[in-house]
Write a protein that holds these residues in place. Structure first.
Motif, short mmCIF file in Angstrom:
data_model
loop_
_atom_site.label_atom_id
_atom_site.label_comp_id
_atom_site.label_asym_id
_atom_site.label_seq_id
_atom_site.Cartn_x
_atom_site.Cartn_y
_atom_site.Cartn_z
N HIS A 124 11.21 16.83 22.43
CA HIS A 124 11.14 15.83 23.49
C HIS A 124 12.53 15.55 24.07
N GLU A 125 12.55 15.06 25.30
CA GLU A 125 13.80 14.63 25.93
C GLU A 125 13.93 13.13 25.73
N VAL A 126 14.94 12.73 24.98
CA VAL A 126 15.05 11.33 24.56
C VAL A 126 16.38 10.74 25.03
N THR A 127 16.29 9.53 25.58
CA THR A 127 17.47 8.76 25.99
C THR A 127 17.49 7.44 25.23
N VAL A 128 18.65 7.09 24.69
CA VAL A 128 18.83 5.79 24.05
C VAL A 128 19.87 5.02 24.85
N TYR A 129 19.57 3.74 25.11
CA TYR A 129 20.49 2.88 25.85
C TYR A 129 21.44 2.18 24.88
N ASN A 130 22.74 2.29 25.19
CA ASN A 130 23.80 1.70 24.38
C ASN A 130 24.55 0.63 25.15
N SER A 131 25.03 -0.36 24.42
CA SER A 131 25.96 -1.32 25.02
C SER A 131 27.21 -0.58 25.50
N HIS A 132 27.80 -1.04 26.62
CA HIS A 132 28.96 -0.35 27.18
C HIS A 132 30.15 -0.36 26.23
N ASN A 133 30.21 -1.34 25.32
CA ASN A 133 31.35 -1.40 24.39
C ASN A 133 30.98 -0.96 22.98
N HIS B 182 25.18 4.23 28.66
CA HIS B 182 25.87 2.98 28.38
C HIS B 182 25.66 2.00 29.54
N CYS B 183 25.20 0.80 29.22
CA CYS B 183 25.00 -0.24 30.23
C CYS B 183 25.86 -1.45 29.91
N TYR B 184 26.28 -2.12 30.97
CA TYR B 184 27.17 -3.27 30.80
C TYR B 184 26.49 -4.36 29.97
N ASP B 185 27.22 -4.86 28.98
CA ASP B 185 26.70 -5.85 28.05
C ASP B 185 27.73 -6.98 27.90
N PRO B 186 27.48 -8.11 28.57
CA PRO B 186 28.47 -9.20 28.55
C PRO B 186 28.36 -10.14 27.35
N GLU B 187 27.60 -9.75 26.32
CA GLU B 187 27.42 -10.66 25.18
C GLU B 187 28.77 -11.04 24.56
N TYR B 188 29.70 -10.10 24.53
CA TYR B 188 31.00 -10.39 23.91
C TYR B 188 31.77 -11.45 24.70
N LYS B 189 31.41 -11.66 25.96
CA LYS B 189 32.08 -12.66 26.79
C LYS B 189 31.35 -14.00 26.79
N ILE B 190 30.02 -13.95 26.92
CA ILE B 190 29.28 -15.19 27.16
C ILE B 190 28.27 -15.51 26.07
N THR C 165 24.97 -15.22 23.52
CA THR C 165 23.58 -14.77 23.49
C THR C 165 23.01 -14.49 24.87
N ALA C 166 23.39 -15.27 25.86
CA ALA C 166 22.87 -15.06 27.22
C ALA C 166 23.18 -13.65 27.72
N GLY C 167 24.26 -13.08 27.21
CA GLY C 167 24.62 -11.72 27.60
C GLY C 167 23.59 -10.69 27.22
N GLN C 168 22.82 -10.96 26.16
CA GLN C 168 21.78 -10.01 25.73
C GLN C 168 20.72 -9.85 26.83
N PHE C 169 20.39 -10.95 27.50
CA PHE C 169 19.39 -10.89 28.57
C PHE C 169 19.90 -10.05 29.74
N ILE C 170 21.18 -10.20 30.07
CA ILE C 170 21.76 -9.41 31.16
C ILE C 170 21.82 -7.94 30.77
N TYR C 171 22.20 -7.67 29.54
CA TYR C 171 22.25 -6.28 29.05
C TYR C 171 20.87 -5.63 29.13
N ASP C 172 19.83 -6.34 28.65
CA ASP C 172 18.48 -5.77 28.70
C ASP C 172 18.03 -5.55 30.14
N LEU C 173 18.38 -6.47 31.03
CA LEU C 173 18.04 -6.29 32.44
C LEU C 173 18.76 -5.06 33.00
N ASN C 174 20.01 -4.89 32.69
CA ASN C 174 20.76 -3.71 33.16
C ASN C 174 20.12 -2.41 32.67
N CYS C 175 19.70 -2.41 31.42
CA CYS C 175 19.04 -1.21 30.86
C CYS C 175 17.73 -0.93 31.59
#
Length: 370
Positions: free
Chosen positions: A36-45, A60-68, A70-80
């Motif tokens: 199968h062709e498989v892609t896994v999404y990773n935090s940018h950092n 790799h998708c932008y993940d601002p959790e390290y800055k802001i 828990t709210a950053g997890q929602f943004i990361y998942d949206l980016n993915c």
């Protein structure tokens, strides 16, 4: 049939965090080996910055959790999710729902959505009441916006059936039995360190009963040391290290993702304490079983569904103290260890788990196209 699929909802591979990253690592590589062709999404950092890993595509998708936080997890998942919408995957496997199901209306319409429903997140003690209410709502959204469901525990499967009247596929985590090379290494370690310490390995979170376990040990008369593996650079981790800083027997060793080191520590411990009280089939528990550790587990349905009668159980600190002071390593205990190893070989081995993931993914895809 060969599919193009993506795994979302983790911080990424290779595993540098915990349970869902652990299973994403094994399942993604196993599915690639099956064509199968498989892609896994990773935090940018994420520490791993390459675009492929053992044949798995890594985005790799932008993940601002390290800055802001828990709210950053929602943004990361949206980016993915927004990236996944552009890639035309046949199947999307979502690991958990905590910060992704609120975006359910944005799930790719032409992809089959399978959610691993995690372990009753709303029941975790670390969350305040408003957060627990939100997590119940997130769980409801995950059921609404997914087409198929995976439960990694029979307890969770029963809960989903009773609560939402949905049929989920039970697929647990896996673990690997020793290679011959590992066994030789452990045998050489044994003469130096065998059975002179107790061990606990967990995220530093209240529902893992770390404080309860260490209270019990601290009140005991044991002359053994107690090694604690886990990241203590958290609010609860700092509280725990400060509380027990005057007990020289308790050693906080930090996180360790070197599998051979962890397995050697588990194998050579006198008694391995597993305090997890919420969640499904826990990876660290299976690894301890595979590492032939003698196990004392918190008395709850999740742990008992895996260990059955092949462990000691505790409810409170006095139980822990009694185990610390009385458990022996005799024939009965050796049988418990062998029974748990047998479970790994025939119920919880990675080859079986990967095969079950592939079969369910293919079945779900075919049903959705029928």
């Amino acid at each position: 049939m060969k599919l193009k699929l993506a795994i979302l909802g983790t911080r990424g591979i290779p595993n540098n965090y915990g349970g869902f990253e652990h299973i994403a690592e094994y399942v993604s590589e196993g599915l690639v080996q099956r064509g199968h062709e498989v892609t896994v999404y990773n935090s940018h950092n994420h520490p791993y910055q390459e675009k492929t890993w053992n044949g798995v595509q890594v985005v790799h998708c932008y993940d601002p959790e390290y800055k802001i936080g828990t709210a950053g997890q929602f943004i990361y998942d949206l980016n993915c999710l927004m990236d996944a919408r552009r890639r035309q995957f046949d199947v999307i496997l979502l690991m958990g729902y905590t910060s992704s199901s609120v975006w359910g209306m944005l799930y790719p319409k032409n992809s089959v959505i399978i959610s691993n429903m995690d372990g009753l997140e709303w029941n975790r003690a670390k969350y305040a009441k408003p957060v627990q209410r939100f997590l119940k709502y997130a769980e409801k959204l995950a059921v609404k916006y997914s087409q198929f469901y995976i439960a990694d525990s029979l307890v969770i499967k029963s809960y989903l059936q009773e609560k939402y009247h949905i049929d989920s596929q039970y697929i647990p985590y896996g673990a690997d039995v020793y290679t011959e090379q590992e066994r030789k290494m452990f045998d050489s370690d044994r003469s130096r360190v065998k059975e002179d310490y107790f061990l606990l390995m967990a995220r530093m979170e209240p529902e893992n009963n770390i404080e309860l376990i260490l209270d019990g040990f601290s009140n005991s008369n044991s002359d053994k040391s107690f090694k604690v593996l886990g990241n203590t650079n958290t609010k609860f981790g700092k509280f725990i290290t400060q509380k027990f800083q005057h007990d020289e027997r308790i050693q906080f060793k930090g996180s360790n993702f070197d599998n051979s080191v962890v397995r050697s520590l588990q194998n050579n411990s006198y008694l391995y304490f597993h305090g997890h009280s919420v969640g499904g089939t826990n990876p660290s528990l299976l690894e301890a079983m595979a590492s032939e550790a003698l196990i004392a587990a918190h008395n709850n349905p999740f742990n008992k569904s895996v260990l059955t009668t092949d462990a000691f159980y505790f409810n409170d600190a006095s139980d822990v103290r009694q185990l610390v002071e009385t458990v022996q390593r005799e024939d009965t205990e050796r049988i418990m260890i062998q029974n748990n190893l047998h479970k790994i070989q025939y119920q919880f081995n990675w080859e079986k788990v990967i095969n079950e993931y592939e079969a369910f993914i293919l079945e779900s895809y075919q049903k959705s196209k029928a």
